[in-house]
Scaffold this active site. Structure first.
Site, PDB file in Angstrom:
ATOM      1  CB  ALA A 169      60.347   7.324  70.882  1.00 27.81           C
ATOM      2  CE1 TYR A 170      55.988   3.276  64.468  1.00 26.71           C
ATOM      3  CE2 TYR A 170      56.057   2.017  66.002  1.00 26.71           C
ATOM      4  CZ  TYR A 170      55.193   2.159  65.118  1.00 26.71           C
ATOM      5  OH  TYR A 170      54.030   1.170  64.659  1.00 26.71           O
ATOM      6  CB  THR A 227      62.618   1.029  76.468  1.00 23.19           C
ATOM      7  OG1 THR A 227      62.068   0.883  76.865  1.00 23.19           O
ATOM      8  CG2 THR A 227      63.671   0.968  75.073  1.00 23.19           C
ATOM      9  CE1 TYR A 244      59.158   1.777  71.891  1.00 22.83           C
ATOM     10  CE2 TYR A 244      60.225   0.667  73.385  1.00 22.83           C
ATOM     11  CZ  TYR A 244      59.924   1.434  73.356  1.00 22.83           C
ATOM     12  OH  TYR A 244      60.042   3.059  73.750  1.00 22.83           O
TER      13      TYR A 244
HETATM   14  N1  LIG Z   1      55.829   5.308  76.844  1.00 24.64           N
HETATM   15  C1  LIG Z   1      56.685   3.841  78.074  1.00 24.64           C
HETATM   16  O1  LIG Z   1      56.360   3.203  77.941  1.00 24.64           O
HETATM   17  C2  LIG Z   1      58.152   4.224  77.899  1.00 24.64           C
HETATM   18  C3  LIG Z   1      58.530   3.401  78.416  1.00 24.64           C
HETATM   19  C4  LIG Z   1      60.037   3.175  78.197  1.00 24.64           C
HETATM   20  C5  LIG Z   1      60.761   3.887  77.678  1.00 24.64           C
HETATM   21  N2  LIG Z   1      60.172   5.176  76.681  1.00 24.64           N
HETATM   22  C6  LIG Z   1      60.752   6.327  75.813  1.00 24.64           C
HETATM   23  O2  LIG Z   1      60.139   7.247  76.796  1.00 24.64           O
HETATM   24  C7  LIG Z   1      60.282   8.099  75.518  1.00 24.64           C
HETATM   25  C8  LIG Z   1      59.015   9.531  75.973  1.00 24.64           C
HETATM   26  O3  LIG Z   1      57.998   8.066  74.789  1.00 24.64           O
HETATM   27  P1  LIG Z   1      56.928   8.908  75.555  1.00 24.64           P
HETATM   28  O4  LIG Z   1      56.328   7.761  76.598  1.00 24.64           O
HETATM   29  O5  LIG Z   1      56.091  10.477  75.807  1.00 24.64           O
HETATM   30  O6  LIG Z   1      55.560   8.203  74.000  1.00 24.64           O
HETATM   31  P2  LIG Z   1      54.815   9.053  73.674  1.00 24.64           P
HETATM   32  O7  LIG Z   1      53.709  10.420  74.415  1.00 24.64           O
HETATM   33  O8  LIG Z   1      54.089   8.271  72.818  1.00 24.64           O
HETATM   34  O9  LIG Z   1      55.689  10.465  72.384  1.00 24.64           O
HETATM   35  C9  LIG Z   1      56.109  10.043  71.293  1.00 24.64           C
HETATM   36  C10 LIG Z   1      55.998  11.137  70.818  1.00 24.64           C
HETATM   37  O10 LIG Z   1      57.186  11.504  70.075  1.00 24.64           O
HETATM   38  C11 LIG Z   1      56.032  11.737  69.038  1.00 24.64           C
HETATM   39  N3  LIG Z   1      56.504  11.408  66.929  1.00 24.64           N
HETATM   40  C12 LIG Z   1      56.430   9.892  66.702  1.00 24.64           C
HETATM   41  N4  LIG Z   1      56.602   9.286  65.847  1.00 24.64           N
HETATM   42  C13 LIG Z   1      57.580  11.252  65.323  1.00 24.64           C
HETATM   43  C14 LIG Z   1      58.168  11.263  63.870  1.00 24.64           C
HETATM   44  N5  LIG Z   1      58.555  10.611  63.171  1.00 24.64           N
HETATM   45  N6  LIG Z   1      58.365  12.475  64.209  1.00 24.64           N
HETATM   46  C15 LIG Z   1      58.162  13.484  65.512  1.00 24.64           C
HETATM   47  N7  LIG Z   1      57.527  13.255  66.338  1.00 24.64           N
HETATM   48  C16 LIG Z   1      57.286  11.411  66.355  1.00 24.64           C
HETATM   49  C17 LIG Z   1      54.859  11.429  69.341  1.00 24.64           C
HETATM   50  O11 LIG Z   1      53.986  11.993  68.227  1.00 24.64           O
HETATM   51  P3  LIG Z   1      52.842  11.117  67.215  1.00 24.64           P
HETATM   52  O12 LIG Z   1      51.830  10.753  68.943  1.00 24.64           O
HETATM   53  O13 LIG Z   1      51.768  12.021  66.572  1.00 24.64           O
HETATM   54  O14 LIG Z   1      52.858  10.111  66.940  1.00 24.64           O
HETATM   55  C18 LIG Z   1      54.777  11.455  70.138  1.00 24.64           C
HETATM   56  O15 LIG Z   1      54.293  12.905  70.513  1.00 24.64           O
HETATM   57  C19 LIG Z   1      60.901   7.333  73.994  1.00 24.64           C
HETATM   58  O16 LIG Z   1      61.910   7.745  73.799  1.00 24.64           O
HETATM   59  C20 LIG Z   1      60.474   6.365  74.220  1.00 24.64           C
HETATM   60  O17 LIG Z   1      60.809   4.773  73.883  1.00 24.64           O
HETATM   61  C21 LIG Z   1      58.890   5.095  77.144  1.00 24.64           C
END
Ligand SMILES: NC(=O)c1ccc[n+]([C@@H]2O[C@H](COP(=O)([O-])OP(=O)(O)OC[C@H]3O[C@@H](n4cnc5c(N)ncnc54)[C@H](OP(=O)(O)O)[C@@H]3O)[C@@H](O)[C@H]2O)c1
Length: 287
Positions: free
Chosen positions: A62-63, A103, A127
């Site tokens: 995700a972005y 989210t 977002y």
């Molecule tokens: N983080 C939070 O607090 C949070 C809260 C609520 C929901 N979520 C949801 O939970 C899920 C997992 O999030 P997370 O916390 O694990 O986030 P994360 O650590 O930012 O991981 C997201 C991954 O997606 C990759 N990514 C970004 N752009 C991409 C692209 N164009 N093609 C392929 N991969 C890409 C990133 O790679 P790069 O680092 O290389 O860009 C990163 O490895 C997501 O759906 C997010 O929306 C997260």
């Protein structure tokens, strides 16, 4: 039960990294990180799914740069909305299941009790809008899907509040932390373990109970309370509560974004522990 083949996107992210490990106990996992599968490239997405022919796709890519998204709405939309729609269409072609993460930021934060899955959405920032558009694109894609909404993800890798607070604690005498935004901190490993428990129920079972679910630890906290819990009973640094208005950011955030999880528990018998217990486990796993 035979082991399903799973295509896992975003396998190097906070959640994706943990999923790659935990899902491997129940499935043959084909992991793709950002370098090996770019969600902004629709042709690459289609080719990846058709090449792997999985029984399930787990989309952990995700972005996630909430503030940067305000200046990059097109890119956020391509990754968070268009790509999940393509994954859903490809999953439907294969009769595969799509497991996708969304989210708490799909909500406007005006509630005073935990949000249920069918409560009205109203994202306050780009977002959140892009993630809500992703949920809708998946519904239109027509595949059987589980959309798992979660919140405030942290862990010992990547970029997150826990690691930021731990770093700042070594650099500053005082931390000013927002105390009027409430949500639930979620350890990436606990989220991955719960997702693996779901997969262990079997892809057909999940397909029969497709829908949106809230996947979150119990309890709630402000960012200030979360920071205090990370610092623990150390005297240093001092943690000072401040208002959102004293910490301006590019993106507006919901004041109250606690996700109620009774649907997940009633449907699948799966629940996470209290966020404080999971934080303690996470911190203990680091030492
Ligand atoms: N983080 C939070 O607090 C949070 C809260 C609520 C929901 N979520 C949801 O939970 C899920 C997992 O999030 P997370 O916390 O694990 O986030 P994360 O650590 O930012 O991981 C997201 C991954 O997606 C990759 N990514 C970004 N752009 C991409 C692209 N164009 N093609 C392929 N991969 C890409 C990133 O790679 P790069 O680092 O290389 O860009 C990163 O490895 C997501 O759906 C997010 O929306 C997260």
């Amino acid at each position: 039960m035979s082991r399903p083949k799973i295509l896992l996107t975003g396998s190097a992210g906070q959640l994706g990294f943990e999923l790659a490990k935990t899902l491997a106990a129940h499935a043959e996992v084909v992991g793709r990180d950002h370098a090996t599968l770019d969600l902004a490239d629709p042709d690459a997405l289609v080719a990846a799914v058709r090449g792997v022919r999985p029984q399930a796709i787990v989309n952990a890519a995700a972005y996630t740069a909430v503030d940067r998204a305000e200046n990059e709405p097109g890119r956020a939309h391509a990754i968070n909305a268009v790509a999940p729609g393509i994954l859903a269409e490809e999953a439907r072609r294969l009769d595969a299941l799509l497991i996708h993460f969304s989210t708490d930021y799909v909500f406007d934060g005006k509630a005073t009790a935990p949000y249920a899955e069918d409560n009205t959405t109203g994202p306050l920032n780009v977002y959140g809008q892009s993630k809500l558009a992703g949920e809708r694109a998946i519904a239109q894609g027509g595949a059987k899907s589980l959309i798992l909404r979660t919140s405030w993800v942290y862990g010992l890798r990547g970029s997150n509040f826990l690691l930021t607070i731990k770093r700042l604690a070594t650099e500053r005498n005082e931390l000013k932390i927002v105390a009027d935004q409430f949500g639930v901190p979620n350890w990436s490993r606990a989220l991955a373990q719960a997702t693996a428990e779901l997969v262990a129920l079997g892809v057909p079972t999940l397909g029969e109970r497709a829908g949106v679910y809230h996947l979150s630890a119990a309890g709630s906290a402000s960012w200030f309370e979360f920071a205090r819990a990370i610092i623990g009973n150390k005297q240093h640094p001092r943690v000072v509560p401040i208002a959102t208005s004293e910490y301006p950011t590019a993106a507006r955030r919901p004041a109250y974004a606690v996700l109620g999880t009774s649907k997940l528990e009633a449907t699948f018998g799966i629940s996470l522990g209290h966020w404080r217990e999971l934080l303690a486990e996470c911190l203990a796993s680091a030492s």
